[in-house]
Design a protein around this motif. Structure first.
Motif, PDB file in Angstrom:
ATOM      1  N   ASP A   1      62.974  59.816  54.649  1.00 19.16           N
ATOM      2  CA  ASP A   1      61.720  60.274  54.067  1.00 19.16           C
ATOM      3  C   ASP A   1      62.002  60.508  52.592  1.00 19.16           C
ATOM      4  OD1 ASP A   1      59.276  61.327  53.448  1.00 19.16           O
ATOM      5  OD2 ASP A   1      59.240  62.788  55.055  1.00 19.16           O
TER       6      ASP A   1
ATOM      7  N   THR B   1      59.068  50.821  59.581  1.00 15.90           N
ATOM      8  CA  THR B   1      58.292  51.825  58.870  1.00 15.90           C
ATOM      9  C   THR B   1      57.291  52.478  59.808  1.00 15.90           C
ATOM     10  OG1 THR B   1      58.469  50.384  56.942  1.00 15.90           O
ATOM     11  CG2 THR B   1      56.987  52.272  56.770  1.00 15.90           C
TER      12      THR B   1
ATOM     13  N   GLU C   1      59.727  62.864  64.490  1.00 19.80           N
ATOM     14  CA  GLU C   1      58.541  62.545  63.708  1.00 19.80           C
ATOM     15  C   GLU C   1      58.834  61.332  62.827  1.00 19.80           C
ATOM     16  OE1 GLU C   1      57.109  65.787  61.430  1.00 19.80           O
ATOM     17  OE2 GLU C   1      56.820  67.115  63.150  1.00 19.80           O
ATOM     18  N   LEU C   2      57.894  60.408  62.808  1.00 23.29           N
ATOM     19  CA  LEU C   2      58.010  59.242  61.933  1.00 23.29           C
ATOM     20  C   LEU C   2      56.599  58.800  61.570  1.00 23.29           C
ATOM     21  CD1 LEU C   2      60.339  57.410  60.761  1.00 23.29           C
ATOM     22  CD2 LEU C   2      59.530  55.704  62.380  1.00 23.29           C
TER      23      LEU C   2
ATOM     24  N   ARG D   1      65.385  54.953  48.707  1.00 21.02           N
ATOM     25  CA  ARG D   1      64.003  54.599  48.371  1.00 21.02           C
ATOM     26  C   ARG D   1      63.702  53.127  48.621  1.00 21.02           C
ATOM     27  NH1 ARG D   1      64.871  58.014  43.633  1.00 21.02           N
ATOM     28  NH2 ARG D   1      65.145  56.136  42.372  1.00 21.02           N
TER      29      ARG D   1
ATOM     30  N   GLU E   1      53.250  51.033  55.067  1.00 25.02           N
ATOM     31  CA  GLU E   1      53.152  51.107  56.532  1.00 25.02           C
ATOM     32  C   GLU E   1      53.329  49.731  57.168  1.00 25.02           C
ATOM     33  OE1 GLU E   1      49.947  52.564  59.941  1.00 25.02           O
ATOM     34  OE2 GLU E   1      49.520  52.859  57.817  1.00 25.02           O
TER      35      GLU E   1
ATOM     36  N   GLY F   1      54.812  56.268  55.958  1.00 26.04           N
ATOM     37  CA  GLY F   1      55.561  56.619  54.767  1.00 26.04           C
ATOM     38  C   GLY F   1      56.994  56.979  55.037  1.00 26.04           C
ATOM     39  N   ARG F   2      57.380  57.071  56.332  1.00 33.21           N
ATOM     40  CA  ARG F   2      58.777  57.295  56.671  1.00 33.21           C
ATOM     41  C   ARG F   2      59.380  56.021  57.248  1.00 33.21           C
ATOM     42  NH1 ARG F   2      58.640  63.297  59.588  1.00 33.21           N
ATOM     43  NH2 ARG F   2      57.976  64.457  57.739  1.00 33.21           N
TER      44      ARG F   2
ATOM     45  N   VAL G   1      66.661  58.427  59.996  1.00 30.27           N
ATOM     46  CA  VAL G   1      65.272  58.551  59.561  1.00 30.27           C
ATOM     47  C   VAL G   1      65.262  58.929  58.081  1.00 30.27           C
ATOM     48  CG1 VAL G   1      63.094  59.797  59.847  1.00 30.27           C
ATOM     49  CG2 VAL G   1      64.472  59.197  61.859  1.00 30.27           C
TER      50      VAL G   1
ATOM     51  N   ARG H   1      55.828  56.921  49.175  1.00 37.51           N
ATOM     52  CA  ARG H   1      55.923  56.579  50.580  1.00 37.51           C
ATOM     53  C   ARG H   1      56.220  55.100  50.762  1.00 37.51           C
ATOM     54  NH1 ARG H   1      56.305  60.997  54.037  1.00 37.51           N
ATOM     55  NH2 ARG H   1      55.067  62.690  53.186  1.00 37.51           N
TER      56      ARG H   1
END
Length: 348
Positions: free
Chosen positions: A262, A345, A290-291, A318, A157, A294-295, A260, A154
């Motif tokens: 992930d 993030t 959705e976020l 990554r 944050e 870790g995304r 986005v 992830r």
């Protein structure tokens, strides 16, 4: 919160194609640090960091470039170094003082790690290396230095990264980026003034002033207010995003794109509505995605080619927020247009 003024200079860049570029990078880092409000020994520390990163590119890398810019939300300077290979097989060894492959003292990356308030680096053979070193004014928060070799996992944050570059042979930048903490979460804007040059920059400055005047308003209302503020300019593409716990809200008009990311999943793209803010504004609408923690969400203008997200390499997808915008600008930038990218993030 301390932030750059609306007319703060855009990202500066130095292509490392000769050893003389190392000295140029150090001098530019010292000047930029002073413009960012850093005093005392910090400009000299910035020069030392930039010199070490640029020297590393000169000795070991292909197509290396250094970006210098103010931090997006704090008083300070960021130095980002990126290249196209060959990457480092033994990153942890390279971060250890005394390790060298060129018969030098071997203190480069280890020294950068010690001097910088925040240091993030990713590398992969043969894709290349990206490194970000940040220096902040005394009393400003700084994250602990980290160094990882791009492993699965992830994204940390709360991290933010950005880049904002003028078109080739232009001094004024028609793109702009701003980030504000609001009651609802984190709110940000990416603006692309129509065309490039000073006229585009004037439209962008008007949009940024409007955003900073009331960043907590509903995104659709903020878009409408921006439209009114830009009526006497050439207009702009505008993307507004708000991060709340586990969610992202996006309101965009024109060529501002959201992707986005992930880790381990294909990128998800969110498109803006056609139009020009200041001229022909469609009814603003907000999209929600959705976020979670870790995304990562990336906003960028059309100065970054959209095709990057169609089949990105695992190395790129990554990359954490401090590195992704600079890598995309280095590899997918349209030189004849202004280019900006902002990475945010997700939050719990």
């Amino acid at each position: 919160m301390t932030r750059p003024a609306p007319d703060h200079p855009p990202t500066a860049q130095v292509r490392i194609d000769h050893y003389s570029a190392v000295h140029l990078t150090a001098d530019l880092a010292r000047q930029t640090a002073r413009r960012c409000g850093l005093g005392g020994s910090l400009p000299d520390r910035a020069a030392a960091v930039a010199s070490e990163l640029a020297s590393n590119l000169d000795k070991h890398a292909t197509d290396g470039i250094v970006y210098l810019q103010p931090l997006p939300r704090a008083e300070g300077l960021e130095v980002v170094a990126v290249d196209r290979g060959p990457g480092m097989r033994h990153l942890q060894r390279c971060l250890t003082d005394g390790y060298t492959t060129t018969n030098t003292l071997g203190t480069g990356l280890g020294a950068v790690r010690r001097v910088a308030d925040t240091f993030v680096i990713r590398t992969q053979v043969p894709d290349g290396t990206a490194a970000s070193a940040r220096l902040t004014a005394p009393g400003r928060p700084a994250r602990q230095p980290t160094a990882e070799a791009g492993r699965e996992g992830r994204f940390p944050e709360g991290e933010i990264g950005w880049v904002c570059l003028p078109a080739e042979r232009e001094e004024a930048c028609g793109d702009g980026v701003a980030v504000e903490a609001t009651a609802e979460g984190l709110t940000a804007v990416v603006v692309d003034g129509l065309g490039h040059g000073e006229a585009a920059a004037r439209a962008t400055r008007a949009a940024l002033r409007t955003f900073r005047g009331a960043p907590g308003r509903p995104l659709t209302a903020l878009m409408e207010e921006t439209h009114r503020a830009l009526r006497h300019t050439r207009g702009a593409a505008v993307g507004l995003v708000r991060l709340e716990s586990g969610r992202l809200h996006f309101c965009g008009v024109g060529n501002i794109r959201v992707v986005v990311l992930d880790p381990g999943l294909p990128p998800r793209r969110i498109e803006s509505r056609p139009g020009i803010v200041g001229w022909n504004l469609p009814t603003p609408r907000t999209s929600t995605a959705e976020l979670g923690a870790g995304r990562l969400a990336l906003l960028h203008s059309d100065g970054i080619e959209a095709r990057w997200s169609h089949a990105p390499s695992p190395f790129v997808t990554r990359l954490p927020a401090p590195l992704l915008p600079a890598v995309l600008a280095h590899r997918h930038r349209r030189l004849r247009d202004d280019a900006s990218a902002l990475a945010l993030t997700g939050m719990r």
